[in-house]
Design a protein around this motif. Structure first.
Motif, mmCIF file in Angstrom:
data_model
loop_
_atom_site.group_PDB
_atom_site.id
_atom_site.type_symbol
_atom_site.label_atom_id
_atom_site.label_comp_id
_atom_site.label_asym_id
_atom_site.label_seq_id
_atom_site.Cartn_x
_atom_site.Cartn_y
_atom_site.Cartn_z
ATOM 1 N N GLU A 82 0.831 -1.204 0.000
ATOM 2 C CA GLU A 82 0.000 0.000 0.000
ATOM 3 C C GLU A 82 0.866 1.256 0.000
ATOM 4 O O GLU A 82 0.603 2.195 -0.741
ATOM 5 C CB GLU A 82 -0.928 -0.022 1.220
ATOM 6 C CG GLU A 82 -1.939 -1.152 1.149
ATOM 7 C CD GLU A 82 -2.596 -1.443 2.485
ATOM 8 O OE1 GLU A 82 -2.395 -0.672 3.444
ATOM 9 O OE2 GLU A 82 -3.307 -2.458 2.565
ATOM 10 N N ASP A 83 1.916 1.273 0.845
ATOM 11 C CA ASP A 83 2.810 2.427 0.900
ATOM 12 C C ASP A 83 3.583 2.601 -0.393
ATOM 13 O O ASP A 83 3.850 3.719 -0.824
ATOM 14 C CB ASP A 83 3.800 2.293 2.060
ATOM 15 C CG ASP A 83 3.156 2.553 3.400
ATOM 16 O OD1 ASP A 83 1.977 2.968 3.423
ATOM 17 O OD2 ASP A 83 3.828 2.337 4.425
ATOM 18 N N TYR A 84 3.958 1.478 -1.004
ATOM 19 C CA TYR A 84 4.763 1.519 -2.218
ATOM 20 C C TYR A 84 4.030 2.267 -3.327
ATOM 21 O O TYR A 84 4.614 3.068 -4.044
ATOM 22 C CB TYR A 84 5.081 0.084 -2.659
ATOM 23 C CG TYR A 84 6.113 -0.005 -3.757
ATOM 24 C CD1 TYR A 84 7.458 0.043 -3.456
ATOM 25 C CD2 TYR A 84 5.737 -0.149 -5.095
ATOM 26 C CE1 TYR A 84 8.416 -0.053 -4.444
ATOM 27 C CE2 TYR A 84 6.685 -0.239 -6.091
ATOM 28 C CZ TYR A 84 8.021 -0.188 -5.766
ATOM 29 O OH TYR A 84 8.964 -0.270 -6.749
ATOM 30 N N ASN A 86 1.866 4.566 -2.957
ATOM 31 C CA ASN A 86 1.635 5.974 -2.607
ATOM 32 C C ASN A 86 2.912 6.776 -2.376
ATOM 33 O O ASN A 86 2.845 7.981 -2.196
ATOM 34 C CB ASN A 86 0.772 6.053 -1.344
ATOM 35 C CG ASN A 86 -0.569 5.382 -1.533
ATOM 36 O OD1 ASN A 86 -1.122 5.384 -2.626
ATOM 37 N ND2 ASN A 86 -1.090 4.785 -0.480
ATOM 38 N N SER A 87 4.064 6.098 -2.358
ATOM 39 C CA SER A 87 5.309 6.786 -2.018
ATOM 40 C C SER A 87 6.131 7.104 -3.259
ATOM 41 O O SER A 87 6.214 6.324 -4.190
ATOM 42 C CB SER A 87 6.139 5.908 -1.081
ATOM 43 O OG SER A 87 7.374 6.525 -0.821
ATOM 44 N N SER A 88 6.743 8.286 -3.212
ATOM 45 C CA SER A 88 7.653 8.652 -4.297
ATOM 46 C C SER A 88 9.100 8.609 -3.815
ATOM 47 O O SER A 88 10.024 8.833 -4.587
ATOM 48 C CB SER A 88 7.309 10.048 -4.819
ATOM 49 O OG SER A 88 7.429 10.995 -3.773
ATOM 50 N N ASP A 89 9.327 8.303 -2.550
ATOM 51 C CA ASP A 89 10.658 8.239 -1.961
ATOM 52 C C ASP A 89 11.269 6.863 -2.272
ATOM 53 O O ASP A 89 11.046 5.885 -1.563
ATOM 54 C CB ASP A 89 10.577 8.468 -0.448
ATOM 55 C CG ASP A 89 11.941 8.500 0.227
ATOM 56 O OD1 ASP A 89 12.954 8.259 -0.452
ATOM 57 O OD2 ASP A 89 11.975 8.777 1.438
ATOM 58 N N ARG A 94 13.187 1.256 -1.197
ATOM 59 C CA ARG A 94 14.249 0.261 -1.333
ATOM 60 C C ARG A 94 14.663 -0.290 0.041
ATOM 61 O O ARG A 94 14.835 -1.496 0.208
ATOM 62 C CB ARG A 94 15.452 0.856 -2.044
ATOM 63 C CG ARG A 94 16.575 -0.133 -2.232
ATOM 64 C CD ARG A 94 17.640 0.390 -3.170
ATOM 65 N NE ARG A 94 18.699 -0.564 -3.350
ATOM 66 C CZ ARG A 94 18.648 -1.628 -4.138
ATOM 67 N NH1 ARG A 94 17.565 -1.871 -4.839
ATOM 68 N NH2 ARG A 94 19.665 -2.452 -4.232
ATOM 69 N N GLU A 95 14.816 0.590 1.005
ATOM 70 C CA GLU A 95 15.197 0.173 2.360
ATOM 71 C C GLU A 95 14.150 -0.786 2.934
ATOM 72 O O GLU A 95 14.489 -1.807 3.534
ATOM 73 C CB GLU A 95 15.336 1.405 3.251
ATOM 74 C CG GLU A 95 15.786 1.107 4.653
ATOM 75 C CD GLU A 95 15.907 2.367 5.494
ATOM 76 O OE1 GLU A 95 15.442 2.328 6.648
ATOM 77 O OE2 GLU A 95 16.446 3.376 4.993
ATOM 78 N N GLU A 96 12.894 -0.456 2.743
ATOM 79 C CA GLU A 96 11.811 -1.301 3.234
ATOM 80 C C GLU A 96 11.826 -2.654 2.519
ATOM 81 O O GLU A 96 11.654 -3.701 3.147
ATOM 82 C CB GLU A 96 10.469 -0.597 3.039
ATOM 83 C CG GLU A 96 9.293 -1.329 3.622
ATOM 84 C CD GLU A 96 9.286 -1.372 5.141
ATOM 85 O OE1 GLU A 96 8.650 -2.276 5.691
ATOM 86 O OE2 GLU A 96 9.921 -0.516 5.775
ATOM 87 N N LEU A 97 12.033 -2.640 1.212
ATOM 88 C CA LEU A 97 12.093 -3.893 0.457
ATOM 89 C C LEU A 97 13.268 -4.760 0.916
ATOM 90 O O LEU A 97 13.149 -5.981 1.007
ATOM 91 C CB LEU A 97 12.229 -3.612 -1.045
ATOM 92 C CG LEU A 97 10.931 -3.340 -1.792
ATOM 93 C CD1 LEU A 97 11.227 -2.905 -3.221
ATOM 94 C CD2 LEU A 97 10.040 -4.562 -1.788
ATOM 95 N N GLU A 98 14.402 -4.135 1.202
ATOM 96 C CA GLU A 98 15.552 -4.887 1.693
ATOM 97 C C GLU A 98 15.237 -5.532 3.037
ATOM 98 O O GLU A 98 15.623 -6.679 3.290
ATOM 99 C CB GLU A 98 16.781 -3.981 1.803
ATOM 100 C CG GLU A 98 17.364 -3.605 0.458
ATOM 101 C CD GLU A 98 18.451 -2.540 0.543
ATOM 102 O OE1 GLU A 98 18.656 -1.951 1.633
ATOM 103 O OE2 GLU A 98 19.103 -2.296 -0.496
ATOM 104 N N HIS A 99 14.538 -4.812 3.884
ATOM 105 C CA HIS A 99 14.144 -5.345 5.189
ATOM 106 C C HIS A 99 13.190 -6.532 5.017
ATOM 107 O O HIS A 99 13.326 -7.566 5.701
ATOM 108 C CB HIS A 99 13.501 -4.243 6.029
ATOM 109 C CG HIS A 99 13.192 -4.649 7.420
ATOM 110 N ND1 HIS A 99 14.163 -4.897 8.362
ATOM 111 C CD2 HIS A 99 12.001 -4.878 8.036
ATOM 112 C CE1 HIS A 99 13.589 -5.265 9.491
ATOM 113 N NE2 HIS A 99 12.281 -5.258 9.321
ATOM 114 N N ILE A 100 12.247 -6.399 4.126
ATOM 115 C CA ILE A 100 11.299 -7.488 3.861
ATOM 116 C C ILE A 100 12.031 -8.690 3.288
ATOM 117 O O ILE A 100 11.801 -9.831 3.698
ATOM 118 C CB ILE A 100 10.175 -7.006 2.919
ATOM 119 C CG1 ILE A 100 9.245 -6.049 3.679
ATOM 120 C CG2 ILE A 100 9.398 -8.180 2.336
ATOM 121 C CD1 ILE A 100 8.239 -5.340 2.806
ATOM 122 N N ALA A 101 12.938 -8.446 2.329
ATOM 123 C CA ALA A 101 13.700 -9.541 1.725
ATOM 124 C C ALA A 101 14.509 -10.285 2.781
ATOM 125 O O ALA A 101 14.598 -11.520 2.758
ATOM 126 C CB ALA A 101 14.607 -9.006 0.620
#
Length: 138
Positions: A82-84, A86-89, A94-101
């Motif tokens: 959901e955030d992805y 809506n976010s332009s940052d 990327r940081e969040e995706l790395e954490h999820i990965a």
């Protein structure tokens, strides 16, 4: 969308009503809607989530703590989706995706370890079975 009372949810998932309430307390499932009289009403999504918890617990042998970690990771992924959108940052995304990965890698590692232990146990049982068969032939 269909709504299910706790008896129906228990029947659909193979869990007891007490276990469903306990999983709710632990946060493994979200608190369901309630009628004006306080009766829990579970959605089809709630039932599916309970089935996934049962699968993770019974098939994979997850402990309750591991189940909580699993559920938190799934929620984080859903929230990230959901955030992805809506976010332009891009750096934050990327940081969040790395954490999820990393969390997913931990889950896979844990499952692989459990599978190794199950295979070792299976091999041991198989050897005992072979020994018993040999003794029966004597």
């Amino acid at each position: 969308m269909n709504k299910f009372k706790i008896d129906d949810a228990a029947r659909e998932t193979g869990l007891t009503k007490r276990t469903i309430r306990y999983y709710e307390e632990l946060g493994l499932i979200k608190e369901p809607e309630r009628t004006d009289g306080g009766t829990r009403l579970y959605s089809e999504d709630d039932i599916e989530r309970l089935k996934k918890v049962v699968l993770a617990k019974d098939i994979l042998g997850f402990s309750l703590q591991e189940l909580q970690d699993f559920v938190k990771l799934r929620e984080k992924i859903q929230h990230h989706r959901e955030d992805y959108r809506n976010s332009s940052d891009t750096s934050k995304r990327r940081e969040e995706l790395e954490h999820i990965a990393a969390g997913l890698s931990e889950q896979i590692f844990m499952i692989d370890k459990k599978m190794e232990r199950m295979q070792d146990f299976r091999n041991e049982i198989s050897q005992l079975q072979d020994k018993a068969a040999q003794l029966l032939k004597e």
